[in-house]
Design an enzyme around this catalytic site. Structure first.
Site, PDB file in Angstrom:
ATOM      1  N   ASP A   1       0.812  -1.226   0.000  1.00 25.64           N
ATOM      2  CA  ASP A   1       0.000   0.000   0.000  1.00 25.64           C
ATOM      3  C   ASP A   1       0.844   1.275   0.000  1.00 25.64           C
ATOM      4  O   ASP A   1       2.015   1.272   0.405  1.00 25.64           O
ATOM      5  CB  ASP A   1      -0.873   0.040   1.267  1.00 25.64           C
ATOM      6  CG  ASP A   1      -1.991  -0.992   1.220  1.00 25.64           C
ATOM      7  OD1 ASP A   1      -1.972  -1.850   0.318  1.00 25.64           O
ATOM      8  OD2 ASP A   1      -2.860  -0.943   2.099  1.00 25.64           O
ATOM      9  N   ASP A   2       0.196   2.356  -0.392  1.00 30.56           N
ATOM     10  CA  ASP A   2       0.679   3.747  -0.239  1.00 30.56           C
ATOM     11  C   ASP A   2       1.739   4.215  -1.234  1.00 30.56           C
ATOM     12  O   ASP A   2       2.216   5.339  -1.140  1.00 30.56           O
ATOM     13  CB  ASP A   2       1.190   4.026   1.188  1.00 30.56           C
ATOM     14  CG  ASP A   2       0.151   3.738   2.254  1.00 30.56           C
ATOM     15  OD1 ASP A   2      -1.011   3.519   1.899  1.00 30.56           O
ATOM     16  OD2 ASP A   2       0.504   3.749   3.446  1.00 30.56           O
TER      17      ASP A   2
ATOM     18  N   HIS B   1      -6.240   3.047  -3.889  1.00 30.51           N
ATOM     19  CA  HIS B   1      -6.148   3.269  -2.433  1.00 30.51           C
ATOM     20  C   HIS B   1      -6.471   4.744  -2.116  1.00 30.51           C
ATOM     21  O   HIS B   1      -5.940   5.286  -1.158  1.00 30.51           O
ATOM     22  CB  HIS B   1      -4.726   2.902  -1.977  1.00 30.51           C
ATOM     23  CG  HIS B   1      -4.547   2.745  -0.492  1.00 30.51           C
ATOM     24  ND1 HIS B   1      -5.481   2.150   0.324  1.00 30.51           N
ATOM     25  CD2 HIS B   1      -3.515   3.107   0.336  1.00 30.51           C
ATOM     26  CE1 HIS B   1      -5.023   2.162   1.578  1.00 30.51           C
ATOM     27  NE2 HIS B   1      -3.841   2.736   1.616  1.00 30.51           N
TER      28      HIS B   1
ATOM     29  N   HIS C   1      -5.342   9.568   0.759  1.00 28.61           N
ATOM     30  CA  HIS C   1      -5.158   8.764   1.975  1.00 28.61           C
ATOM     31  C   HIS C   1      -5.646   9.510   3.218  1.00 28.61           C
ATOM     32  O   HIS C   1      -4.918   9.663   4.210  1.00 28.61           O
ATOM     33  CB  HIS C   1      -3.679   8.383   2.151  1.00 28.61           C
ATOM     34  CG  HIS C   1      -3.481   7.130   2.946  1.00 28.61           C
ATOM     35  ND1 HIS C   1      -3.442   7.123   4.318  1.00 28.61           N
ATOM     36  CD2 HIS C   1      -3.321   5.837   2.572  1.00 28.61           C
ATOM     37  CE1 HIS C   1      -3.247   5.887   4.746  1.00 28.61           C
ATOM     38  NE2 HIS C   1      -3.169   5.087   3.696  1.00 28.61           N
TER      39      HIS C   1
ATOM     40  N   HIS D   1       3.662  -2.421   3.108  1.00 21.67           N
ATOM     41  CA  HIS D   1       3.683  -1.050   2.566  1.00 21.67           C
ATOM     42  C   HIS D   1       4.956  -0.794   1.754  1.00 21.67           C
ATOM     43  O   HIS D   1       6.048  -1.093   2.217  1.00 21.67           O
ATOM     44  CB  HIS D   1       3.618  -0.033   3.709  1.00 21.67           C
ATOM     45  CG  HIS D   1       2.325  -0.084   4.466  1.00 21.67           C
ATOM     46  ND1 HIS D   1       2.101  -0.995   5.469  1.00 21.67           N
ATOM     47  CD2 HIS D   1       1.198   0.665   4.350  1.00 21.67           C
ATOM     48  CE1 HIS D   1       0.873  -0.814   5.948  1.00 21.67           C
ATOM     49  NE2 HIS D   1       0.305   0.186   5.282  1.00 21.67           N
TER      50      HIS D   1
HETATM   51 ZN   LIG Z   1      -2.610   3.149   3.268  1.00 22.78          ZN
END
Ligand SMILES: [Zn+2]
Length: 317
Positions: A111-112, A162, A166, A255
């Site tokens: 993620d991210d 995503h 965020h 991540h």
């Molecule tokens: Zn995230």
């Protein structure tokens, strides 16, 4: 009379002088004026030419960009990366797939990102170990690293949504639409992939984002194994924690962006090696869901269902 005569002559002389003077001045002016005028025309033409050249260049760049993009989109489609999620998983939340333990499929998710260096290093490791994963990217991060987004896709991984920013706060339908639609549009424009997978920031299910995603038929992808890698535990702790939580059909949360992810990168090789030794095969989220679908069709999934630990952390995705 003489006086008058000489007066008249002197008047005439003055007139002649004036006329001569005027002719002379005009004569001097004539060659000057066209020069100024011509210069102006030349300048105008030159300005016009440079504007035309600029417009032409912009047109050529745009044409090239579109050609490149269309090539990317074509490649993405040819590679089968415009995946289909089975109907039963559209508009629902999943924590893991129900696949038989004999299959031992498991999914790594990141993620991210895309994030400088970490995403590249992770992609290098995945390539070396022939592992396919799923990347839940942020729109704003992808905007800064479009090449990395394209590499995710060209390396055979799945790119998913995503949100753009965020953010954890409540989103009304309009801001939720902006967060989700904007990111999906950028993913499509950048990579040619139309994603239908969504993971909410922080795993928060009730702040309006998931409601919108479900309305739009996204599959909301949570996780069954939380690496807690954002806390930067030691490599040993991180690997053991993931291995301990791993189950067939499981989804591992990691991540590649959002901060220092060097521990995640370091943990990846031992994590992959141990899971492979335990008989696991790595799959992307669409592959995992397709495997469940196939099992269901074969009627075998009813025999034995694996336990489904739920995603515990709500702050780490
Ligand atoms: Zn995230």
């Amino acid at each position: 009379m003489e006086r008058n005569k000489s007066f008249i002559w002197s008047q005439a002389g003055l007139i002649v002088l004036l006329v001569l003077g005027s002719i002379l001045s005009l004569g001097l002016m004539i060659p000057v004026r066209p020069t100024v005028f011509t210069n102006k025309i030349e300048k105008d033409i030159s300005d016009k030419n440079s504007i035309t050249t600029e417009v032409e260049t912009q047109k050529r760049v745009e044409k090239f960009r579109l050609a490149m993009l269309s090539t990317w989109q074509k490649q993405a489609l040819e590679k089968g990366l415009a995946y289909n999620i089975p109907k039963r998983f559209r508009g629902v939340t999943i924590n893991q797939a129900k696949v038989p333990s004999r299959k031992k499929l498991i999914a790594l998710t990141f993620d991210d990102g895309p994030w400088d260096n970490y995403t590249r290093e992770i992609l290098d490791i995945l390539k070396e170990h022939q592992v396919k994963a799923t990347f839940f990217v942020l729109g704003q991060a992808l905007k800064n690293k479009p090449d990395m987004g394209r590499r995710i896709v060209s390396d055979g991984h799945v790119i998913a949504n995503h949100t753009w920013n965020h953010r954890y706060h409540y989103h009304n339908p309009k801001t939720a639409a902006s967060e989700i639609d904007r990111s999906s549009e950028l993913i499509y424009k950048t990579t040619g992939v139309k994603t239908t997978l969504f993971r909410p920031p922080g795993g928060i299910l009730n702040n309006g984002l998931v409601a919108y995603a479900k309305k739009k038929n996204y599959t909301v992808v949570m996780w069954s194994a939380d690496s807690n890698d954002y806390k930067r535990p030691s490599v040993g702790t991180l690997v053991n924690s993931v291995v301990r939580q791993s189950t067939p059909g499981g989804i591992i949360l990691l991540h590649d962006g959002g901060g220092n992810r060097s521990r995640t990168v370091e943990s990846l090789v031992p994590m992959i090696q141990i899971l492979k030794e335990q008989g696991y095969t790595f799959a992307t989220i669409p592959e995992l869901l397709e495997a469940e679908e196939q099992e269901r069709k074969l009627g075998k999934s009813r025999k034995k269902k694996s336990p489904q630990p739920q995603g515990k952390s709500k702050k780490t995705s």
